[in-house]
Structures are given as structure tokens and as C-alpha cells.
Motif scaffolding. Sequence first.
Motif, PDB file in Angstrom:
ATOM      1  N   ARG A 124      -0.093   3.779  19.503  1.00  0.00           N
ATOM      2  CA  ARG A 124       0.889   3.182  18.615  1.00  0.00           C
ATOM      3  C   ARG A 124       1.905   2.219  19.074  1.00  0.00           C
ATOM      4  NH1 ARG A 124       2.379   7.848  16.759  1.00  0.00           N
ATOM      5  NH2 ARG A 124       0.550   8.026  15.262  1.00  0.00           N
ATOM      6  N   ARG A 294      -9.082   5.687  -0.435  1.00  0.00           N
ATOM      7  CA  ARG A 294      -8.139   5.477   0.655  1.00  0.00           C
ATOM      8  C   ARG A 294      -8.615   5.942   2.052  1.00  0.00           C
ATOM      9  NH1 ARG A 294      -2.942   9.288  -0.023  1.00  0.00           N
ATOM     10  NH2 ARG A 294      -3.378   8.756  -2.220  1.00  0.00           N
ATOM     11  N   ASN A 295      -9.526   6.670   2.197  1.00  0.00           N
ATOM     12  CA  ASN A 295      -9.914   7.052   3.532  1.00  0.00           C
ATOM     13  C   ASN A 295     -11.223   6.281   4.154  1.00  0.00           C
ATOM     14  OD1 ASN A 295      -7.834   8.934   3.783  1.00  0.00           O
ATOM     15  ND2 ASN A 295      -8.785  10.167   2.881  1.00  0.00           N
ATOM     16  N   SER A 299     -10.457   0.564   5.818  1.00  0.00           N
ATOM     17  CA  SER A 299      -9.231   0.445   4.977  1.00  0.00           C
ATOM     18  C   SER A 299      -8.072   0.200   5.758  1.00  0.00           C
ATOM     19  CB  SER A 299      -9.045   1.851   4.145  1.00  0.00           C
ATOM     20  OG  SER A 299     -10.080   2.028   3.251  1.00  0.00           O
ATOM     21  N   PHE A 300      -8.350  -1.054   6.591  1.00  0.00           N
ATOM     22  CA  PHE A 300      -7.295  -1.271   7.777  1.00  0.00           C
ATOM     23  C   PHE A 300      -5.828  -1.695   7.350  1.00  0.00           C
ATOM     24  CE2 PHE A 300     -11.363  -2.384   9.431  1.00  0.00           C
ATOM     25  CZ  PHE A 300     -11.368  -1.172  10.669  1.00  0.00           C
ATOM     26  N   ARG A 303      -3.965   1.748   6.877  1.00  0.00           N
ATOM     27  CA  ARG A 303      -3.651   2.383   7.901  1.00  0.00           C
ATOM     28  C   ARG A 303      -2.671   1.476   8.673  1.00  0.00           C
ATOM     29  NH1 ARG A 303     -10.015   3.696   9.395  1.00  0.00           N
ATOM     30  NH2 ARG A 303     -10.272   5.123   7.679  1.00  0.00           N
ATOM     31  N   GLN A 306       0.880   2.332   7.525  1.00  0.00           N
ATOM     32  CA  GLN A 306       1.234   3.675   8.225  1.00  0.00           C
ATOM     33  C   GLN A 306       1.640   3.753   9.605  1.00  0.00           C
ATOM     34  OE1 GLN A 306      -2.063   5.557   6.631  1.00  0.00           O
ATOM     35  NE2 GLN A 306      -0.953   6.636   4.984  1.00  0.00           N
ATOM     36  N   GLU A 307       0.789   3.010  10.164  1.00  0.00           N
ATOM     37  CA  GLU A 307       1.094   2.993  11.792  1.00  0.00           C
ATOM     38  C   GLU A 307       2.138   2.362  12.315  1.00  0.00           C
ATOM     39  OE1 GLU A 307      -0.532   4.717  14.353  1.00  0.00           O
ATOM     40  OE2 GLU A 307      -1.498   5.825  12.771  1.00  0.00           O
TER      41      GLU A 307
END
Length: 350
Positions: A124, A294-295, A299-300, A303, A306-307
Motif C-alpha cells: 500500500r 465488483r470482485n 476491477s482495478f 480496487r 479503496q487502496e
Amino acid sequence: MACQIRLDADNTLRLPYVSEGCFALLGVVPLELELHPELLLDMLHPEDRDTFYKSMQESIAQPTPWNWEGRIVLPQDGEIKWVNLRATRRETDSHGTVWEGFMVNITQNKLAQQEIKTSRQRLRELSSHVENIKEEERGRIAREIHDEIGVLLTALKMDMAWLAQRLPQGGSALHEKVQAMSDLLDTAGSSANNLVHNLRPAFLDCFGIVAAIEIEAKEFTKRTGIPCKITKSDDDIELPDEQSIALFRVFQEILNNIMKHAAAKQAKIRILKTGEYVYLAVSDDGKGFDKTSRNKPHSFGLRGIQERIKHLGGGVEITSEPSKGTQISVSVPLNDAGLQQTFYFDQAIK
């Protein structure tokens, strides 16, 4: 290690039975631990001792099986082990409570979990560092385009105007050619301005996140014909540069998803300052999607949102159902010291 544990009415803990696995786990022979159960209590890690007694009392009060996870410190060499105690409550009477169960060594599992957690945090941080480098490079390229190519295009435009004034009156073909070249210069200038905007929106630095979102929403409506309704708590919300650009990039990504996938007729945008956080929610009335979509492996976009937000100490909540639209809610701290937290946007703004 199999064991039987008894808590007497006077809160004295006893170990009527301990299996041979006691020595491998605790470094104490079974008989010694049965005669001196306080040895086990002395091994409890100071930070985990309270949870040991609390879980025991919860098992008595509920009644439920006793399940405790914590650390023990071996007296021989100070080695720290993670253990899990799982015991079934067999009886409770006026003389006390009896459990029968197992205490197992889970140190390797805990170390593996910690390693995974550390690796995720490093990834991250690396991802955030890459994003910061990208933003710096975008800013540099945007400045060079504005300061060098923009100046050259302006100079050419002025030269074309000078040339047009000096053409002979009868040369209509020349006049048309000069006008066409001037129009091309206008197109090149517009393209350069759009490129600068996409690389690093100047109004974000000049006017702040709220104005930047309003301007971006208007541009989105011009491009797509999808109207955007904006609700804001303040005209100006101050954010550190990293939070500001991250929130703006997330907003751009959400609008891009609406344009590509939602088939929406309208979008609603809320940007609110609440406590120590700024909350941004974008909802549409489009097609929506289910959890499976969504998963999906590629689906970058979601993601990445979120990251990026999680690294800043914020949170992301995605709500969507097929044919019922989508809402993506994001929170970022007002300062660089924000702690990670899970939030529910609708509750936060009530």
C-alpha cells in the motif's frame, strides 16, 4: 495440550488434569502444573491477562464455550508464544465451574498473519509512493506544456494574425489557407489546455477541492449530457495536497465509471465536512452491479480507489444493486494524522 480447568467458588483456578503435551507447549511437566496452576497464570502476557479472565467470565455468564487467544511468556527463556484455548463448559454448581478442552500453539499462524499484514502495508505504501511520483511527473509535464508549447502556440497565432493582415486583398485562396492554419492552431491550443487539465487541474491548486469538484462535474455534464446535482457543506474545505489530489482523482474515476458502465440519467454528488473527515458520495440511477461483478479479476478501478483511500486513513463504502444504481462513498481525514476507520456515510451526515 488437553486440559481440564476448574474455577472454584472462591475464584481459585485449578487444573485437575493436564496432558503430556504440556511440556512441549509450556516447558512444565503435567504434574507440576496440576499442583501449581498459578504457573500458567504467571505465564500470561501482561497485555493479554485481562482478556483471559474476561473470556472466562463471559463463558460462565452466557453460558458459552471458553475461547481465548493470547500470548504466554515462558519463564525459562522469555520466549513468547501465541496460544488458543478452546474449552467446553461441562458443569456449573455451587462449588464452581469446570471446562474441558485444548490449548494449542498458534504462533506460526500469528507470525504468518503479521507477515501478510506487513506485506500488504508495504504494498500500500509502495502504491501510494508510485501515485505521488506520478502526480509529481504529471505536474511537471503540465507545466512544461503550458510554459513552452502554450507559449509557442500563442506566438504562432500572433504571427498568423500578422501575416493575414499583410496578404494581398485579391488572394482569396491564401486568406482561406491562413484561416485554416489559424483554426488548426486554435484546435492545438485547446488540445494542449485539455491535456494540461487532465495531467494536473490548475483550479484544484488555485480554488480547492470543492470548486474543483464543481468544475469537473460541469465538464462531465458537457461531455456526457448527464446532469449532476451537487450538495456541499462548505464552499471551501482545506485539505493537505495528498488528500486533495487523491480525493479529486477518485472523483474522476467514479465519473469515468458512470460514463462507461452506468447508463445513468443523472448523478448526485455530496461533499461534506464532518468532524475530522471530509466525506464525498457520488450516486447514480444507472444499471448498478452485483457483488460478483465488483470482485471480478480486472476491477482495478474500484480496487485502486479503496487502496488509495485506505492508505490515507480513510474509508470507502460501495453500495450497488442491479437496476438500482450505485453509490460510492469516500472519507479522507482533514489532516495527515488520520487513523484508519470503517464508516457509514449516511450515518455520518445525519
